[in-house]
Design a protein around this motif. Structure first.
Motif, short mmCIF file in Angstrom:
data_model
loop_
_atom_site.label_atom_id
_atom_site.label_comp_id
_atom_site.label_asym_id
_atom_site.label_seq_id
_atom_site.Cartn_x
_atom_site.Cartn_y
_atom_site.Cartn_z
N ALA A 1 -1.28 -4.90 9.37
CA ALA A 1 -1.65 -6.22 9.86
C ALA A 1 -1.17 -7.32 8.92
CB ALA A 1 -3.16 -6.31 10.05
N ALA A 2 -1.11 -7.01 7.62
CA ALA A 2 -0.67 -7.99 6.63
C ALA A 2 0.85 -8.03 6.49
CB ALA A 2 -1.29 -7.66 5.27
N GLY A 3 1.56 -7.18 7.26
CA GLY A 3 3.01 -7.19 7.23
C GLY A 3 3.62 -6.37 6.10
N GLU A 4 2.82 -5.50 5.47
CA GLU A 4 3.33 -4.70 4.35
C GLU A 4 4.17 -3.51 4.80
OE1 GLU A 4 0.39 -3.56 1.53
OE2 GLU A 4 -0.61 -5.50 1.54
N THR B 1 0.83 -1.19 0.00
CA THR B 1 0.00 0.00 0.00
C THR B 1 0.87 1.25 0.00
OG1 THR B 1 -1.72 -1.15 1.25
CG2 THR B 1 -1.78 1.24 1.28
N GLU C 1 -7.13 1.48 5.46
CA GLU C 1 -6.32 0.82 4.42
C GLU C 1 -4.91 0.55 4.92
OE1 GLU C 1 -4.74 1.57 -0.18
OE2 GLU C 1 -6.21 2.93 0.72
N ARG D 1 -4.72 -2.05 7.80
CA ARG D 1 -4.86 -3.42 7.28
C ARG D 1 -3.57 -3.88 6.62
NH1 ARG D 1 -11.04 -2.80 4.81
NH2 ARG D 1 -12.13 -3.27 6.78
N ALA D 2 -2.88 -2.95 5.96
CA ALA D 2 -1.60 -3.28 5.35
C ALA D 2 -0.56 -3.60 6.43
CB ALA D 2 -1.11 -2.12 4.47
N GLU E 1 -6.95 -4.80 14.94
CA GLU E 1 -6.36 -5.94 14.23
C GLU E 1 -4.92 -5.69 13.79
OE1 GLU E 1 -9.26 -6.43 11.17
OE2 GLU E 1 -10.81 -7.08 12.60
#
Length: 268
Positions: free
Chosen positions: A46-49, A2, A40, A43-44, A99
Motif C-alpha cells: 500500500a505504501a508503494g514499497e 520491507t 506487514e 502495508r508495504a 487497503e
C-alpha cells in the motif's frame, strides 16, 4: 523497504504476492505468522514499497484454511484475552488486504471454514474444486464470526442467504458456492485449484495494473453509492486513466493493431 528474506509465509514472484494463510497443523488452521507477515507486506504494498499486481491466498495442505486453532483457544490461560488478541491480528490482516488496493485471488482447495471462509469472502476471484466446502463454523464452538464475515457475506450472497448460512452453520458445497457467488470458478479436479488460481493471479498481475486497481476500487465502493455518484466516479477514473501511460499505451496499441505492453506502467 520491507524485506521478505526472513519471512516464511509470503513471497513475491512475477508480480504476485503469495500468502500461505494456514499451517499444516490442525487440518490447516489459520497461521498466526501469516497474519503478522501478511499484514506487514500488504502495508508495504500500500505504501508503494513493492511492485505487486495481484495477491494470491492459499493453504499449504489439503485445505485452504479450517479456521482458528481451537486447541490453542482451549489451552489459553485467559481465553477472552487470547481470542481478542487473535481477532485484532486477524482484522489487521483483513484491513491490510483491503487497503493494499490490489486484486485478490484465493485458491480455495478443500475446506474453508470459520476464519478461512471469512477470508474467501474478501477475495475478488475465489477458485475452488469439486471437493471445496465452506462453513461458517463459529457457532459450533459457541463463538460469533470475525474477519468481517457478517459484513462481507451479506454483500456477496444477500442478507437472507447469509443469515441462513451463518445461523444454521450448514455446509456450502462447491456447486452452491459457485451458484451464489462465493466462488468465481470451480475447476475439474481439486489438484488443479492452486494451479488455476496461480495462473489467474499472474494474468491479473501481467495486465494493466493501474486500470485493474481502479476497476477494483470502483467495484468495492459501488455498494454504498447511488447510480449518479457511481457514474461520476467512473467518469473521473476513466478520464484520469486515459492520460496516464497505461491508458495511452492501451489506446495507441489498439489503434496500431498490436498487443499492448503495460510493463513500463506496471513498474511504477
Amino acid at each position: 523497504m520491507t524485506s521478505l528474506a526472513d519471512m516464511n509465509t509470503v513471497d513475491i514472484v512475477d508480480g504476485v504476492l503469495s500468502i500461505r494463510i494456514s499451517t499444516e497443523r490442525g487440518g490447516n488452521s489459520l497461521a498466526p505468522d501469516a497474519l503478522l507477515e501478511g499484514t506487514e507486506v500488504l502495508r508495504a504494498v500500500a505504501a508503494g514499497e513493492h511492485s505487486v499486481g495481484a495477491v494470491l491466498l492459499l493453504g499449504p495442505g489439503a485445505n485452504f484454511c479450517a479456521g482458528g486453532d481451537v486447541r490453542a483457544f482451549a489451552s489459553a490461560p485467559d481465553r477472552p484475552a487470547f481470542v481478542a488478541d487473535l481477532a485484532d491480528r486477524f482484522h489487521a490482516f483483513i484491513s491490510a488486504l483491503a487497503e493494499a488496493d490490489v486484486p485478490v485471488v484465493a485458491a480455495v482447495r478443500g475446506w474453508a471454514a470459520g476464519a478461512g471462509m471469512s477470508i474467501v469472502c474478501h477475495a475478488d476471484v475465489a477458485i475452488g474444486g469439486p471437493g471445496t466446502s465452506l462453513r461458517a463454523a463459529y457457532s459450533a464452538i459457541g463463538f460469533s464470526p470475525d474477519g468481517g464475515m457478517t459484513w462481507a457475506l451479506p454483500r456477496l450472497v444477500g442478507a437472507a442467504r447469509a443469515r441462513h448460512i451463518i445461523l444454521t452453520n450448514r455446509v456450502v458445497t462447491a456447486a452452491e458456492a459457485l451458484e451464489i457467488g462465493l466462488l468465481a470458478q470451480v475447476v475439474d479436479t481439486d489438484e488443479e485449484v492452486v494451479t488455476a488460481a496461480t495462473a489467474a493471479a499472474r494474468a491479473i498481475a501481467a495486465g494493466p495494473r493501474q486500470s485493474l486497481r481502479a476497476t477494483r476500487r470502483l467495484l468495492t465502493t459501488s455498494d454504498g453509492a447511488t447510480l449518479t455518484e457511481q457514474m461520476a466516479a467512473e467518469a473521473a477514473s476513466i478520464s484520469q486513466l486515459s492520460g496516464l501511460p497505461v491508458g495511452i499505451e492501451g489506446v495507441d496499441a489498439f489503434v496500431a493493431k498490436r498487443s499492448a505492453d503495460f510493463s513500463a506502467s506496471n513498474d511504477t
